[in-house]
Design a protein around this motif. Sequence first.
Motif, PDB file in Angstrom:
ATOM      1  N   THR A 127      -8.171   3.670  -2.214  1.00 27.75           N
ATOM      2  CA  THR A 127      -7.494   4.650  -3.060  1.00 27.75           C
ATOM      3  C   THR A 127      -6.789   3.921  -4.195  1.00 27.75           C
ATOM      4  N   MET A 140       0.848  -1.190   0.000  1.00 26.59           N
ATOM      5  CA  MET A 140       0.000   0.000   0.000  1.00 26.59           C
ATOM      6  C   MET A 140       0.883   1.238   0.000  1.00 26.59           C
ATOM      7  N   ALA A 141       0.522   2.200  -0.805  1.00 24.09           N
ATOM      8  CA  ALA A 141       1.295   3.431  -0.927  1.00 24.09           C
ATOM      9  C   ALA A 141       1.132   4.298   0.317  1.00 24.09           C
ATOM     10  N   GLU A 142       2.175   5.008   0.672  1.00 24.45           N
ATOM     11  CA  GLU A 142       2.152   5.945   1.788  1.00 24.45           C
ATOM     12  C   GLU A 142       1.544   7.255   1.311  1.00 24.45           C
ATOM     13  N   LEU A 143       0.400   7.622   1.880  1.00 23.51           N
ATOM     14  CA  LEU A 143      -0.317   8.815   1.422  1.00 23.51           C
ATOM     15  C   LEU A 143      -0.288   9.952   2.440  1.00 23.51           C
ATOM     16  N   THR A 144       0.559   9.828   3.462  1.00 19.19           N
ATOM     17  CA  THR A 144       0.692  10.905   4.426  1.00 19.19           C
ATOM     18  C   THR A 144       1.163  12.163   3.699  1.00 19.19           C
ATOM     19  N   LEU A 147       2.550  13.975  -4.279  1.00 21.74           N
ATOM     20  CA  LEU A 147       3.432  12.991  -3.649  1.00 21.74           C
ATOM     21  C   LEU A 147       4.485  12.514  -4.648  1.00 21.74           C
ATOM     22  N   THR A 167      -3.766   4.140  -6.978  1.00 18.25           N
ATOM     23  CA  THR A 167      -2.534   4.884  -7.188  1.00 18.25           C
ATOM     24  C   THR A 167      -1.977   4.561  -8.573  1.00 18.25           C
TER      25      THR A 167
END
Length: 64
Positions: A45, A1-5, A29, A47
């Motif tokens: 989400t 899972m991509a980091e979306l912070t 990002l 990506t």
Amino acid sequence: MAELTGAQWRKSTRSGDNGGNCVEVADNLPGLVAVRDSKDPAGPTLTFSPTAWSTFVRTAKVEA
């Protein structure tokens, strides 16, 4: 899972007031573009690489 912070989500200026049926895009990002349903910000989400997203947008504009 991509980091979306740190994702900065935005709706298209063409979305208008269509009852909330919008997608939101975060393209700030590094190395990815994230897309989500505006009605469910905590939901799933998608990506894409910036290249894949650019190709999708360009193709959608031609088809519209």
